[in-house]
Design a protein around this motif. Structure first.
Motif, PDB file in Angstrom:
ATOM      1  N   TRP A  16       0.818  -1.204   0.000  1.00  0.00           N
ATOM      2  CA  TRP A  16       0.000   0.000   0.000  1.00  0.00           C
ATOM      3  C   TRP A  16       0.857   1.261   0.000  1.00  0.00           C
ATOM      4  CZ3 TRP A  16       1.192  -2.685   4.363  1.00  0.00           C
ATOM      5  CH2 TRP A  16       1.635  -1.969   5.464  1.00  0.00           C
ATOM      6  N   ILE A  17       0.198   2.378  -0.265  1.00  0.00           N
ATOM      7  CA  ILE A  17       0.819   3.703  -0.179  1.00  0.00           C
ATOM      8  C   ILE A  17       0.381   4.311   1.146  1.00  0.00           C
ATOM      9  CG2 ILE A  17       1.013   5.992  -1.220  1.00  0.00           C
ATOM     10  CD1 ILE A  17       2.140   3.765  -2.986  1.00  0.00           C
ATOM     11  N   ALA A  18       1.347   4.751   1.949  1.00  0.00           N
ATOM     12  CA  ALA A  18       1.037   5.299   3.280  1.00  0.00           C
ATOM     13  C   ALA A  18       0.363   6.665   3.155  1.00  0.00           C
ATOM     14  CB  ALA A  18       2.317   5.425   4.095  1.00  0.00           C
ATOM     15  N   PRO A  19      -0.774   6.846   3.820  1.00  0.00           N
ATOM     16  CA  PRO A  19      -1.431   8.158   3.785  1.00  0.00           C
ATOM     17  C   PRO A  19      -0.767   9.163   4.731  1.00  0.00           C
ATOM     18  CG  PRO A  19      -2.728   6.628   5.077  1.00  0.00           C
ATOM     19  CD  PRO A  19      -1.581   5.849   4.521  1.00  0.00           C
ATOM     20  N   TYR A  20      -0.093   8.663   5.756  1.00  0.00           N
ATOM     21  CA  TYR A  20       0.578   9.505   6.747  1.00  0.00           C
ATOM     22  C   TYR A  20       1.907   8.869   7.117  1.00  0.00           C
ATOM     23  CZ  TYR A  20      -4.281  10.940   7.347  1.00  0.00           C
ATOM     24  OH  TYR A  20      -5.569  11.351   7.109  1.00  0.00           O
ATOM     25  N   ALA A  21       2.771   9.622   7.773  1.00  0.00           N
ATOM     26  CA  ALA A  21       4.024   9.069   8.291  1.00  0.00           C
ATOM     27  C   ALA A  21       3.728   8.234   9.526  1.00  0.00           C
ATOM     28  CB  ALA A  21       4.994  10.197   8.650  1.00  0.00           C
ATOM     29  N   GLY A  22       4.566   7.243   9.779  1.00  0.00           N
ATOM     30  CA  GLY A  22       4.365   6.417  10.958  1.00  0.00           C
ATOM     31  C   GLY A  22       5.291   5.233  10.987  1.00  0.00           C
ATOM     32  N   SER A  23       4.846   4.162  11.657  1.00  0.00           N
ATOM     33  CA  SER A  23       5.650   2.949  11.758  1.00  0.00           C
ATOM     34  C   SER A  23       4.728   1.729  11.849  1.00  0.00           C
ATOM     35  CB  SER A  23       6.569   3.003  12.976  1.00  0.00           C
ATOM     36  OG  SER A  23       5.821   3.070  14.169  1.00  0.00           O
ATOM     37  N   ASN A  51       9.579   1.767  -0.246  1.00  0.00           N
ATOM     38  CA  ASN A  51      10.067   2.331  -1.511  1.00  0.00           C
ATOM     39  C   ASN A  51      11.130   1.455  -2.168  1.00  0.00           C
ATOM     40  OD1 ASN A  51       8.362   4.558  -1.297  1.00  0.00           O
ATOM     41  ND2 ASN A  51       9.852   5.677  -0.076  1.00  0.00           N
ATOM     42  N   GLY A  52      10.947   0.158  -2.098  1.00  0.00           N
ATOM     43  CA  GLY A  52      11.849  -0.771  -2.762  1.00  0.00           C
ATOM     44  C   GLY A  52      13.068  -1.177  -1.964  1.00  0.00           C
ATOM     45  N   GLY A  53      13.287  -0.583  -0.787  1.00  0.00           N
ATOM     46  CA  GLY A  53      14.439  -0.920   0.042  1.00  0.00           C
ATOM     47  C   GLY A  53      14.043  -1.692   1.286  1.00  0.00           C
ATOM     48  N   LEU A  54      14.739  -2.765   1.548  1.00  0.00           N
ATOM     49  CA  LEU A  54      14.465  -3.572   2.744  1.00  0.00           C
ATOM     50  C   LEU A  54      14.800  -2.767   3.996  1.00  0.00           C
ATOM     51  CD1 LEU A  54      13.730  -6.409   3.863  1.00  0.00           C
ATOM     52  CD2 LEU A  54      16.160  -6.947   3.751  1.00  0.00           C
ATOM     53  N   VAL A  55      13.826  -2.591   4.884  1.00  0.00           N
ATOM     54  CA  VAL A  55      14.048  -1.829   6.112  1.00  0.00           C
ATOM     55  C   VAL A  55      13.957  -2.691   7.370  1.00  0.00           C
ATOM     56  CG1 VAL A  55      13.269   0.359   5.106  1.00  0.00           C
ATOM     57  CG2 VAL A  55      11.632  -1.080   6.340  1.00  0.00           C
ATOM     58  N   SER A  86       3.063   8.990   1.717  1.00  0.00           N
ATOM     59  CA  SER A  86       3.199   8.672   0.288  1.00  0.00           C
ATOM     60  C   SER A  86       4.273   7.628  -0.019  1.00  0.00           C
ATOM     61  CB  SER A  86       3.400   9.928  -0.574  1.00  0.00           C
ATOM     62  OG  SER A  86       4.713  10.429  -0.472  1.00  0.00           O
ATOM     63  N   ASP A  87       4.927   7.041   1.001  1.00  0.00           N
ATOM     64  CA  ASP A  87       5.861   5.940   0.770  1.00  0.00           C
ATOM     65  C   ASP A  87       5.093   4.691   0.351  1.00  0.00           C
ATOM     66  OD1 ASP A  87       8.095   7.408   1.396  1.00  0.00           O
ATOM     67  OD2 ASP A  87       8.432   6.470   3.350  1.00  0.00           O
ATOM     68  N   ARG A  88       5.698   3.884  -0.503  1.00  0.00           N
ATOM     69  CA  ARG A  88       5.137   2.584  -0.897  1.00  0.00           C
ATOM     70  C   ARG A  88       5.674   1.534   0.069  1.00  0.00           C
ATOM     71  NH1 ARG A  88       7.065  -1.169  -5.215  1.00  0.00           N
ATOM     72  NH2 ARG A  88       5.392  -2.663  -5.495  1.00  0.00           N
ATOM     73  N   ILE A  89       4.779   0.820   0.733  1.00  0.00           N
ATOM     74  CA  ILE A  89       5.166  -0.158   1.754  1.00  0.00           C
ATOM     75  C   ILE A  89       4.732  -1.548   1.312  1.00  0.00           C
ATOM     76  CG2 ILE A  89       4.931  -0.835   4.176  1.00  0.00           C
ATOM     77  CD1 ILE A  89       4.046   2.133   4.656  1.00  0.00           C
ATOM     78  N   GLN A  90       5.616  -2.512   1.480  1.00  0.00           N
ATOM     79  CA  GLN A  90       5.308  -3.908   1.214  1.00  0.00           C
ATOM     80  C   GLN A  90       5.715  -4.711   2.434  1.00  0.00           C
ATOM     81  OE1 GLN A  90       7.742  -4.225  -2.363  1.00  0.00           O
ATOM     82  NE2 GLN A  90       5.886  -4.635  -3.520  1.00  0.00           N
ATOM     83  N   VAL A  91       4.814  -5.562   2.883  1.00  0.00           N
ATOM     84  CA  VAL A  91       5.106  -6.449   4.000  1.00  0.00           C
ATOM     85  C   VAL A  91       4.973  -7.874   3.490  1.00  0.00           C
ATOM     86  CG1 VAL A  91       4.448  -7.182   6.313  1.00  0.00           C
ATOM     87  CG2 VAL A  91       4.262  -4.771   5.672  1.00  0.00           C
ATOM     88  N   GLY A  92       6.026  -8.652   3.627  1.00  0.00           N
ATOM     89  CA  GLY A  92       6.012 -10.027   3.144  1.00  0.00           C
ATOM     90  C   GLY A  92       6.456 -10.987   4.222  1.00  0.00           C
ATOM     91  N   PHE A  93       6.428 -12.256   3.876  1.00  0.00           N
ATOM     92  CA  PHE A  93       6.883 -13.259   4.823  1.00  0.00           C
ATOM     93  C   PHE A  93       7.402 -14.471   4.075  1.00  0.00           C
ATOM     94  CE2 PHE A  93       2.600 -14.671   3.902  1.00  0.00           C
ATOM     95  CZ  PHE A  93       2.687 -16.043   3.910  1.00  0.00           C
TER      96      PHE A  93
END
Length: 112
Positions: A16-23, A51-55, A86-93
Motif C-alpha cells: 500500500w501507499i502510506a497516507p501519513y508518516a508512521g511505523s 520504496n523498494g528498500g528492505l528496512v 506517500s511511501d510505498r510499503i510492502q510487508v512479506g513473509f
C-alpha cells in the motif's frame, strides 16, 4: 512457500501507499484453511520494504496453535520500520515449510 523472496510481485500479502508518516508496530499471520494437514511450517520470518528498500527483517517467529488457531505474531518497536506519507510499503513473509491459505494483518502507528 508463499512470499519466499523479496520482489515487487504478488508474493506480498500487503502492499500500500502510506497516507501519513508512521511505523509498523505488529504483524499477525493466521491459518485460514482450518486444517494443518500437510502443513510443515513451524516458523515465519517477516520482511518490510519501503520504496523498494528492505528496512526490516524479523527473527524467526514460532507458529503456535493448531487448525484455525495456527498463528504467529511479531511486535516491532516504534523505530523498527518507519515510513513517510506517500511511501510505498510492502510487508512479506517466508516460512521454513508449507503454509497455505494464510491471512495477515498489520498494525500501524501514525505520527502525524
Amino acid at each position: 512457500v508463499f512470499g519466499d523472496t523479496l520482489t515487487s510481485s504478488n508474493r506480498y500479502y500487503n502492499n500500500w501507499i502510506a497516507p501519513y508518516a508512521g511505523s509498523i508496530r505488529r504483524i499477525t499471520i493466521k491459518n485460514t484453511s482450518g486444517t494443518s494437514s500437510g502443513a510443515s511450517a513451524t516458523t515465519v520470518n517477516f520482511r518490510i520494504v519501503v520504496n523498494g528498500g528492505l528496512v526490516y527483517t524479523g527473527s524467526n517467529v514460532t507458529i503456535v496453535g493448531s487448525g484455525y488457531n495456527q498463528y504467529a505474531i511479531e511486535d516491532l518497536s516504534a523505530t523498527d520500520a518507519t515510513f513517510n506519507a506517500s511511501d510505498r510499503i510492502q510487508v512479506g513473509f517466508r516460512t521454513n515449510g508449507l503454509w497455505q491459505y494464510a491471512g495477515a494483518s498489520v498494525s500501524l502507528e501514525y505520527t502525524e
